[in-house]
Design an enzyme around this catalytic site. Structure first.
Site, short mmCIF file in Angstrom:
data_model
loop_
_atom_site.label_atom_id
_atom_site.label_comp_id
_atom_site.label_asym_id
_atom_site.label_seq_id
_atom_site.Cartn_x
_atom_site.Cartn_y
_atom_site.Cartn_z
N GLY A 265 0.83 -1.20 0.00
CA GLY A 265 0.00 0.00 0.00
C GLY A 265 0.87 1.25 0.00
O GLY A 265 1.94 1.26 0.61
N ARG B 175 0.82 -4.71 -5.67
CA ARG B 175 0.80 -5.96 -4.91
C ARG B 175 1.05 -7.04 -5.94
O ARG B 175 0.34 -7.12 -6.94
CB ARG B 175 -0.53 -6.14 -4.19
CG ARG B 175 -0.81 -4.96 -3.25
CD ARG B 175 -1.89 -5.25 -2.27
NE ARG B 175 -2.36 -4.04 -1.63
CZ ARG B 175 -1.94 -3.58 -0.44
NH1 ARG B 175 -1.02 -4.23 0.23
NH2 ARG B 175 -2.44 -2.48 0.07
N ASP C 285 4.60 -5.00 6.07
CA ASP C 285 5.05 -6.33 6.52
C ASP C 285 5.17 -7.33 5.37
O ASP C 285 6.07 -8.17 5.37
CB ASP C 285 4.16 -6.87 7.65
CG ASP C 285 2.71 -7.06 7.24
OD1 ASP C 285 2.28 -6.41 6.26
OD2 ASP C 285 2.01 -7.86 7.88
N THR D 256 4.13 2.08 6.00
CA THR D 256 2.74 1.59 5.94
C THR D 256 1.92 2.40 6.92
O THR D 256 2.35 2.62 8.05
CB THR D 256 2.64 0.08 6.28
OG1 THR D 256 1.27 -0.23 6.56
CG2 THR D 256 3.47 -0.33 7.47
N ASP E 26 -0.53 1.47 8.43
CA ASP E 26 -1.05 0.58 9.49
C ASP E 26 -0.18 0.57 10.76
O ASP E 26 -0.65 0.23 11.83
CB ASP E 26 -1.16 -0.86 8.98
CG ASP E 26 -2.23 -1.01 7.92
OD1 ASP E 26 -3.15 -0.17 7.90
OD2 ASP E 26 -2.15 -1.95 7.11
N ASP F 60 2.05 -1.63 11.58
CA ASP F 60 1.90 -2.99 12.13
C ASP F 60 3.19 -3.80 12.13
O ASP F 60 3.17 -5.02 12.23
CB ASP F 60 0.81 -3.75 11.35
CG ASP F 60 1.08 -3.80 9.85
OD1 ASP F 60 2.06 -3.16 9.40
OD2 ASP F 60 0.34 -4.47 9.14
N ARG G 43 -7.03 -3.57 9.37
CA ARG G 43 -7.65 -4.90 9.33
C ARG G 43 -7.12 -5.78 10.46
O ARG G 43 -7.86 -6.53 11.06
CB ARG G 43 -7.35 -5.60 7.99
CG ARG G 43 -8.28 -5.12 6.93
CD ARG G 43 -8.43 -6.10 5.77
NE ARG G 43 -9.08 -5.40 4.70
CZ ARG G 43 -8.46 -4.81 3.70
NH1 ARG G 43 -7.15 -4.88 3.60
NH2 ARG G 43 -9.13 -4.15 2.78
P1 ATP Z 1 0.64 -2.53 3.54
O1 ATP Z 1 0.93 -2.70 5.00
O2 ATP Z 1 0.46 -1.11 3.17
O3 ATP Z 1 -0.46 -3.43 3.04
P2 ATP Z 1 2.58 -4.44 2.62
O4 ATP Z 1 4.00 -4.33 2.26
O5 ATP Z 1 2.26 -5.26 3.85
O6 ATP Z 1 1.99 -2.97 2.76
P3 ATP Z 1 1.51 -6.53 0.91
O7 ATP Z 1 0.59 -6.45 -0.26
O8 ATP Z 1 1.15 -7.42 2.04
O9 ATP Z 1 1.73 -5.00 1.40
O10 ATP Z 1 2.94 -6.99 0.38
C1 ATP Z 1 3.55 -6.30 -0.67
C2 ATP Z 1 4.15 -7.29 -1.63
O11 ATP Z 1 5.20 -8.02 -0.98
C3 ATP Z 1 3.20 -8.39 -2.12
O12 ATP Z 1 2.34 -7.93 -3.15
C4 ATP Z 1 4.19 -9.43 -2.61
O13 ATP Z 1 4.72 -9.07 -3.87
C5 ATP Z 1 5.30 -9.31 -1.57
N1 ATP Z 1 5.13 -10.35 -0.54
C6 ATP Z 1 4.24 -10.37 0.46
N2 ATP Z 1 4.34 -11.51 1.20
C7 ATP Z 1 5.31 -12.24 0.63
C8 ATP Z 1 5.89 -13.52 0.89
N3 ATP Z 1 5.50 -14.30 1.90
N4 ATP Z 1 6.89 -13.93 0.08
C9 ATP Z 1 7.31 -13.18 -0.95
N5 ATP Z 1 6.80 -11.96 -1.25
C10 ATP Z 1 5.83 -11.50 -0.49
#
Ligand code: ATP
Length: 320
Positions: A12, A73, A104, A126, A128, A130, A172
């Site tokens: 995000g 994503r 995360d 982020t 969040d 988190d 969430r």
């Molecule tokens: P936000 O907290 O704003 O949602 P985020 O970094 O947690 O940000 P995610 O969509 O959960 O957002 O993760 C971003 C990207 O990281 C995913 O679209 C994916 O490409 C990669 N990613 C997430 N989890 C994994 C995993 N277990 N292994 C490899 N890549 C991952």
């Protein structure tokens, strides 16, 4: 040898990501490095979407929300094939290190790159908040301020019409936005995913307010709380015997010009990421404790549990 680094934003978008990109790019270039901007997060690594950055590319962005590198994503990055393609492109471009900016999920993705022998410096961004390994992530402060501004407006109309309002905010799995905006906005109660909600207690609190002529209570509900906004609205309507308004703030919480705190955190962490690379340090999860940059081994950062200040829920109600 001139060091070559890549920088990407993933997951995000969060206000302050641009300030981090600016710091990485300018500090990197002025430290004698080549900096490559990778578009659309991990998707850009898989697609080979990279361009050499110059000082001007990051001009006039420190005050802008979102991310000029774009974000995405990317499910493909979670597969062996996707990771292998990304690693192939990193090696083809001869990048010495990647700076990943995100939440995360982005940290988990960074860990997968580290397992393949890539040096990664991670910057938390982020709304969040988190990530367990650090107190603040980029974007959280701006999001809380956006919510508090909305609460201020809702309080005025609620006061004028003698109306209780339920405000749904993002979160969430993590209630930090609800908790901190509830505290700063003078809410009457806050509901978060981490704590079982006590609806009777909330209804009693609103009724206590009504009994002393306070008819504009504000309840903040994180979207992951254990009762839906619709159910909560119905329960409170029934409990107090009056109409209740509902406001869902939605995506406006992601936008906006970053606060000074988010800009400065992003700037300090971006600069630190470049320093770590210039000194050949191992992969690190960079953090911020409110005043200073903190450093945690990237392999350990993902295992540190995020703790919520549940005691503040009680304080919100005590002060209401
Ligand atoms: P936000 O907290 O704003 O949602 P985020 O970094 O947690 O940000 P995610 O969509 O959960 O957002 O993760 C971003 C990207 O990281 C995913 O679209 C994916 O490409 C990669 N990613 C997430 N989890 C994994 C995993 N277990 N292994 C490899 N890549 C991952």
């Amino acid at each position: 040898m001139i060091k070559r680094i890549g920088v990407l934003t993933s997951g995000g978008d969060a206000p302050g990501m641009n300030a981090a990109i600016r710091a990485v790019t300018r500090k990197g270039i002025r430290t004698g490095m080549e900096v490559y901007g990778i578009g659309h997060g991990y998707k850009g690594l898989i697609d080979g979407d990279m361009r050499l950055m110059n000082i001007a590319h990051v001009g006039d962005i420190i005050h802008r929300g979102g991310t000029v590198l774009k974000t995405a994503r990317c499910e493909e990055f979670k597969t062996d094939k996707g990771i292998d393609k990304a690693v192939e492109n990193i090696n083809k471009a001869k990048l010495d290190s990647i700076i990943t900016i995100g939440g995360d999920g982005t940290l988990k993705g960074a860990l997968e790159l580290v397992k393949k022998g890539i040096n990664v410096q991670f910057i938390p961004a982020t709304i969040d908040n988190d990530l367990g390994y650090c107190a603040y992530s980029i974007g959280f402060d701006t999001a809380v301020n956006t919510v508090v501004n909305a609460v201020n407006g809702i309080r005025e109309t609620g006061m004028s019409h003698d109306k209780t309002t339920i405000i749904e905010v993002m979160g969430r799995n993590c209630g930090d936005i609800a908790l901190m905006s509830g505290l700063a906005g003078g809410a009457d109660a806050v509901l978060i995913p981490e704590v079982k909600s006590d609806i009777d207690k909330i209804i009693d609190k609103i009724k206590e307010g009504i009994s002393r002529q306070k008819k504009n209570s504000i309840i903040i509900r994180a979207e992951g709380a254990d009762i839906s906004t619709e159910e909560l609205t119905e329960e409170i309507k029934k409990g107090i015997g009056e109409d209740v308004r509902t406001v869902i703030l939605g995506y406006l919480q992601r936008g906006g010009s970053p606060t000074a705190l988010d800009r400065n955190m992003a700037t300090l962490m971006g600069s630190e990421a470049v320093r770590l690379i210039s000194e050949d340090k191992p992969s690190t999860a960079i953090g911020f404790d409110g005043q200073n940059v903190t450093l945690v081994d990237l392999k350990k950062a993902d295992n540190i549990e995020n703790k919520v200040r549940a005691d503040l829920l009680e304080l919100v109600m005590t002060l209401a």
